[in-house]
Design a protein around this motif. Sequence first.
Motif, PDB file in Angstrom:
ATOM      1  N   PRO A 193      -4.568  13.327  -1.603  1.00 46.82           N
ATOM      2  CA  PRO A 193      -3.795  12.083  -1.579  1.00 46.82           C
ATOM      3  C   PRO A 193      -4.670  10.899  -1.986  1.00 46.82           C
ATOM      4  O   PRO A 193      -5.855  10.845  -1.668  1.00 46.82           O
ATOM      5  N   ASP A 194      -4.074   9.958  -2.711  1.00 44.94           N
ATOM      6  CA  ASP A 194      -4.815   8.780  -3.131  1.00 44.94           C
ATOM      7  C   ASP A 194      -4.032   7.529  -2.741  1.00 44.94           C
ATOM      8  O   ASP A 194      -2.875   7.366  -3.133  1.00 44.94           O
ATOM      9  N   THR A 195      -4.667   6.659  -1.963  1.00 46.85           N
ATOM     10  CA  THR A 195      -4.021   5.449  -1.472  1.00 46.85           C
ATOM     11  C   THR A 195      -4.333   4.268  -2.385  1.00 46.85           C
ATOM     12  O   THR A 195      -5.488   4.027  -2.734  1.00 46.85           O
ATOM     13  N   THR A 211       0.849  -1.189   0.000  1.00 52.21           N
ATOM     14  CA  THR A 211       0.000   0.000   0.000  1.00 52.21           C
ATOM     15  C   THR A 211       0.885   1.239   0.000  1.00 52.21           C
ATOM     16  O   THR A 211       1.844   1.323   0.764  1.00 52.21           O
ATOM     17  N   VAL A 268       0.914   5.780  -1.266  1.00 55.52           N
ATOM     18  CA  VAL A 268       0.084   6.962  -1.514  1.00 55.52           C
ATOM     19  C   VAL A 268       0.658   7.790  -2.658  1.00 55.52           C
ATOM     20  O   VAL A 268       1.859   8.086  -2.690  1.00 55.52           O
ATOM     21  N   PRO A 319       0.752  11.345  -3.515  1.00 51.85           N
ATOM     22  CA  PRO A 319       0.488  12.510  -2.660  1.00 51.85           C
ATOM     23  C   PRO A 319      -0.200  13.658  -3.384  1.00 51.85           C
ATOM     24  O   PRO A 319      -0.093  13.805  -4.616  1.00 51.85           O
TER      25      PRO A 319
END
Length: 243
Positions: free
Chosen positions: A154-156, A123, A125, A127
């Motif tokens: 932010p997208d994980t 996992t 991110v 940013p």
Amino acid sequence: MKKTLPFLFLLSLAIFIVSCSKDKTPPADVPAPGPVLSTSLAGFGTYGGTPSGTAFVLPSNVKLVGSILGGDPGKSPFIGKKTYQAWENFIANSPKSNWVTHGLGVFVNLYMKLYNTSSSPTTFVFPAGLVFCNKSVDDSTVIDTTQTGIIIIPDTVTIPGGDTLDLILKSFCSNSHRGVPGPSSIYISKVVSNNDQLVRFMAALKGKTTLVNHESDILTYIWQITGGTPLTAADYTIIASWQ
């Protein structure tokens, strides 16, 4: 008299030492350095050059398979007037695919295949502020006529162990005058932007859960900033009212 002088000397020395120890004050706490911001708009709007900021790299066990493309390899590129509604109609009428969509954005959808070489899930991110530029000889306005994309929240992303993720990473266009990218447009991640106006704007969006309902407004604000006009107090009041 001879015995008095050493006594007076020792007494004066003791007073001096005590006085010095009382005068010492504890050192003030030094604030942690904040992010180094820039007013540069290089690479945004109609400005030539390369966006400034800090480098971004994928985790060591995550490998990009092939290139990052600016459009779905299986469909035609967007053609038409660059309006939010026209883009929404284009996306709504696009053929369904196995690509997994992440993030928010308008006009710059980044298609990438990411392979996790580890046997465990990974996992990481993408940013806020991460900038993707069309891969060209340089980033001058003359050569790079395709829009630069920027991520504003932010997208994980999670990739299962030993698996490949076909990812669509949505981002916002930061050059209103440039063409919308298509399947032949190759992109590379440049930097996490340190432009002061974009940093402030992204900070104002933190914690809001309904931004998908404001994509058109966000695009307008980004074009305003990258066009060289900072947002006003009234603009930030509107943003603050979003949930």
